[in-house]
Write a protein that holds these residues in place. Structure first.
Motif, PDB file in Angstrom:
ATOM      1  N   ILE A  46       0.546  -4.066 -10.607  1.00  0.00           N
ATOM      2  CA  ILE A  46      -0.264  -3.920  -9.410  1.00  0.00           C
ATOM      3  C   ILE A  46      -1.206  -5.116  -9.331  1.00  0.00           C
ATOM      4  CG2 ILE A  46      -1.906  -2.469  -8.172  1.00  0.00           C
ATOM      5  CD1 ILE A  46       0.853  -1.206  -8.546  1.00  0.00           C
ATOM      6  N   ASP A  59      -3.341  -3.754 -12.856  1.00  0.00           N
ATOM      7  CA  ASP A  59      -2.806  -2.536 -13.459  1.00  0.00           C
ATOM      8  C   ASP A  59      -1.322  -2.695 -13.725  1.00  0.00           C
ATOM      9  OD1 ASP A  59      -2.818   0.018 -14.460  1.00  0.00           O
ATOM     10  OD2 ASP A  59      -2.923   1.027 -12.518  1.00  0.00           O
ATOM     11  N   VAL A  61       1.900   0.027 -14.001  1.00  0.00           N
ATOM     12  CA  VAL A  61       2.269   1.428 -13.797  1.00  0.00           C
ATOM     13  C   VAL A  61       3.097   1.915 -14.981  1.00  0.00           C
ATOM     14  CG1 VAL A  61       3.413   3.070 -12.269  1.00  0.00           C
ATOM     15  CG2 VAL A  61       2.320   1.026 -11.310  1.00  0.00           C
ATOM     16  N   PHE A  67       2.239   5.446  -7.811  1.00  0.00           N
ATOM     17  CA  PHE A  67       1.508   4.268  -7.359  1.00  0.00           C
ATOM     18  C   PHE A  67       1.667   4.130  -5.847  1.00  0.00           C
ATOM     19  CE2 PHE A  67       5.751   2.830  -8.342  1.00  0.00           C
ATOM     20  CZ  PHE A  67       6.048   1.774  -7.485  1.00  0.00           C
ATOM     21  N   GLU A  69      -0.514   5.377  -3.752  1.00  0.00           N
ATOM     22  CA  GLU A  69      -0.972   6.613  -3.112  1.00  0.00           C
ATOM     23  C   GLU A  69      -1.812   6.350  -1.866  1.00  0.00           C
ATOM     24  OE1 GLU A  69      -1.336   7.468  -7.622  1.00  0.00           O
ATOM     25  OE2 GLU A  69      -1.372   5.754  -6.261  1.00  0.00           O
ATOM     26  N   TYR A  77      -2.304  -0.142   2.344  1.00  0.00           N
ATOM     27  CA  TYR A  77      -2.131  -0.439   0.920  1.00  0.00           C
ATOM     28  C   TYR A  77      -3.256  -1.369   0.472  1.00  0.00           C
ATOM     29  CZ  TYR A  77       2.527   1.656   1.051  1.00  0.00           C
ATOM     30  OH  TYR A  77       3.574   2.534   1.181  1.00  0.00           O
ATOM     31  N   ALA A  81       2.383  -4.202  -5.076  1.00  0.00           N
ATOM     32  CA  ALA A  81       3.148  -3.723  -6.227  1.00  0.00           C
ATOM     33  C   ALA A  81       4.423  -4.544  -6.354  1.00  0.00           C
ATOM     34  CB  ALA A  81       3.485  -2.243  -6.072  1.00  0.00           C
ATOM     35  N   SER A 114      -4.568  11.772  -8.891  1.00  0.00           N
ATOM     36  CA  SER A 114      -4.022  10.439  -9.115  1.00  0.00           C
ATOM     37  C   SER A 114      -4.653   9.437  -8.169  1.00  0.00           C
ATOM     38  CB  SER A 114      -2.499  10.462  -8.930  1.00  0.00           C
ATOM     39  OG  SER A 114      -1.933   9.192  -9.196  1.00  0.00           O
ATOM     40  N   GLN A 115      -4.834   9.836  -6.931  1.00  0.00           N
ATOM     41  CA  GLN A 115      -5.437   8.970  -5.923  1.00  0.00           C
ATOM     42  C   GLN A 115      -6.885   8.634  -6.294  1.00  0.00           C
ATOM     43  OE1 GLN A 115      -5.745  10.655  -1.922  1.00  0.00           O
ATOM     44  NE2 GLN A 115      -4.845   8.778  -1.109  1.00  0.00           N
ATOM     45  N   LYS A 118      -7.088   6.050  -9.127  1.00  0.00           N
ATOM     46  CA  LYS A 118      -6.805   4.681  -8.703  1.00  0.00           C
ATOM     47  C   LYS A 118      -7.994   4.065  -7.977  1.00  0.00           C
ATOM     48  CE  LYS A 118      -2.744   5.065 -10.405  1.00  0.00           C
ATOM     49  NZ  LYS A 118      -1.576   5.287  -9.550  1.00  0.00           N
TER      50      LYS A 118
END
Length: 205
Positions: A46, A59, A61, A67, A69, A77, A81, A114-115, A118
């Motif tokens: 990322i 980051d 993953v 990823f 999210e 975005y 990624a 998860s969101q 991040k």
């Protein structure tokens, strides 16, 4: 965080399986999102492009992780990624996410957690970006360790240097110092394992 890995696995049948070659851009920073992704196999980095045009790898993953999210429900975005090896991904459109959450209500909690993780990661990275190199490296390494657990963190010295915006020689000197202090173990130039989390955290003060 490590506890979120593989939690989305039961819902893979709702997504679209994608096979990507190395160096494939999955999504780009600033694009309007159409959904998010799950990494089944392979590796994805990322990156974040700053206002001055400097790209930083922020980051990596882990397999079993989500990823992108922030691209759900037409969100923008916030990062890019890119695959770093041949990878198998599962893409979840907005419709797919809605269906998962409707049929499995606890999935909404997993996705939200998860969101949130991040967004916090991005906020902390920005907060440390003007700090001394060693502090930036310690903060980044702790965040990667939180995601990958006890596994070796898949980051090489060149990526570390790009993240900090310094030379690989500087990164190497700090890593070697940490190794001698018993804080980390090095597996070649591509992976790092934190063996003394408290010691690395102490660097942050």
């Amino acid at each position: 965080m490590a506890s979120l890995r593989y939690q989305w696995t039961p819902f893979l049948l709702y997504g679209k399986k994608l096979e990507s070659s190395k160096h494939t851009t999955v999504y780009s920073q600033g694009e309007t999102g159409k959904g998010f992704y799950y990494l089944d196999k392979g590796s994805v980095k990322i990156t974040l492009l700053s206002d001055n045009g400097h790209e930083r790898t922020i980051d990596y993953v882990p397999t079993g992780g989500l990823f992108g999210e922030h691209g759900a429900y037409n969100g923008t975005y916030l990062t890019s990624a890119i695959t770093t090896s041949p990878s198998v991904l599962h893409f979840f459109s907005d419709d797919a996410l809605s269906r998962v959450c409707r049929e499995h209500p606890h999935a909404a909690i997993l996705f939200t957690n998860s969101q949130i993780f991040k967004v916090r990661l991005l906020a902390e990275i920005i907060a440390y970006q003007d700090s001394p190199v060693e502090l930036q490296m310690a903060n980044f390494l702790l965040k990667l360790t939180a995601v990958h657990g006890d596994e070796h963190v898949p980051i090489d010295q060149t990526s570390f240097a790009r993240y900090i915006d310094t030379s690989r020689i500087t990164v190497n000197k700090i890593l070697q110092k940490w190794r001698q202090q018993g804080l980390i173990e090095l597996a070649g130039r591509s992976t790092i394992r934190v063996v003394n989390v408290a010691g690395v955290r102490a660097i942050l003060g």
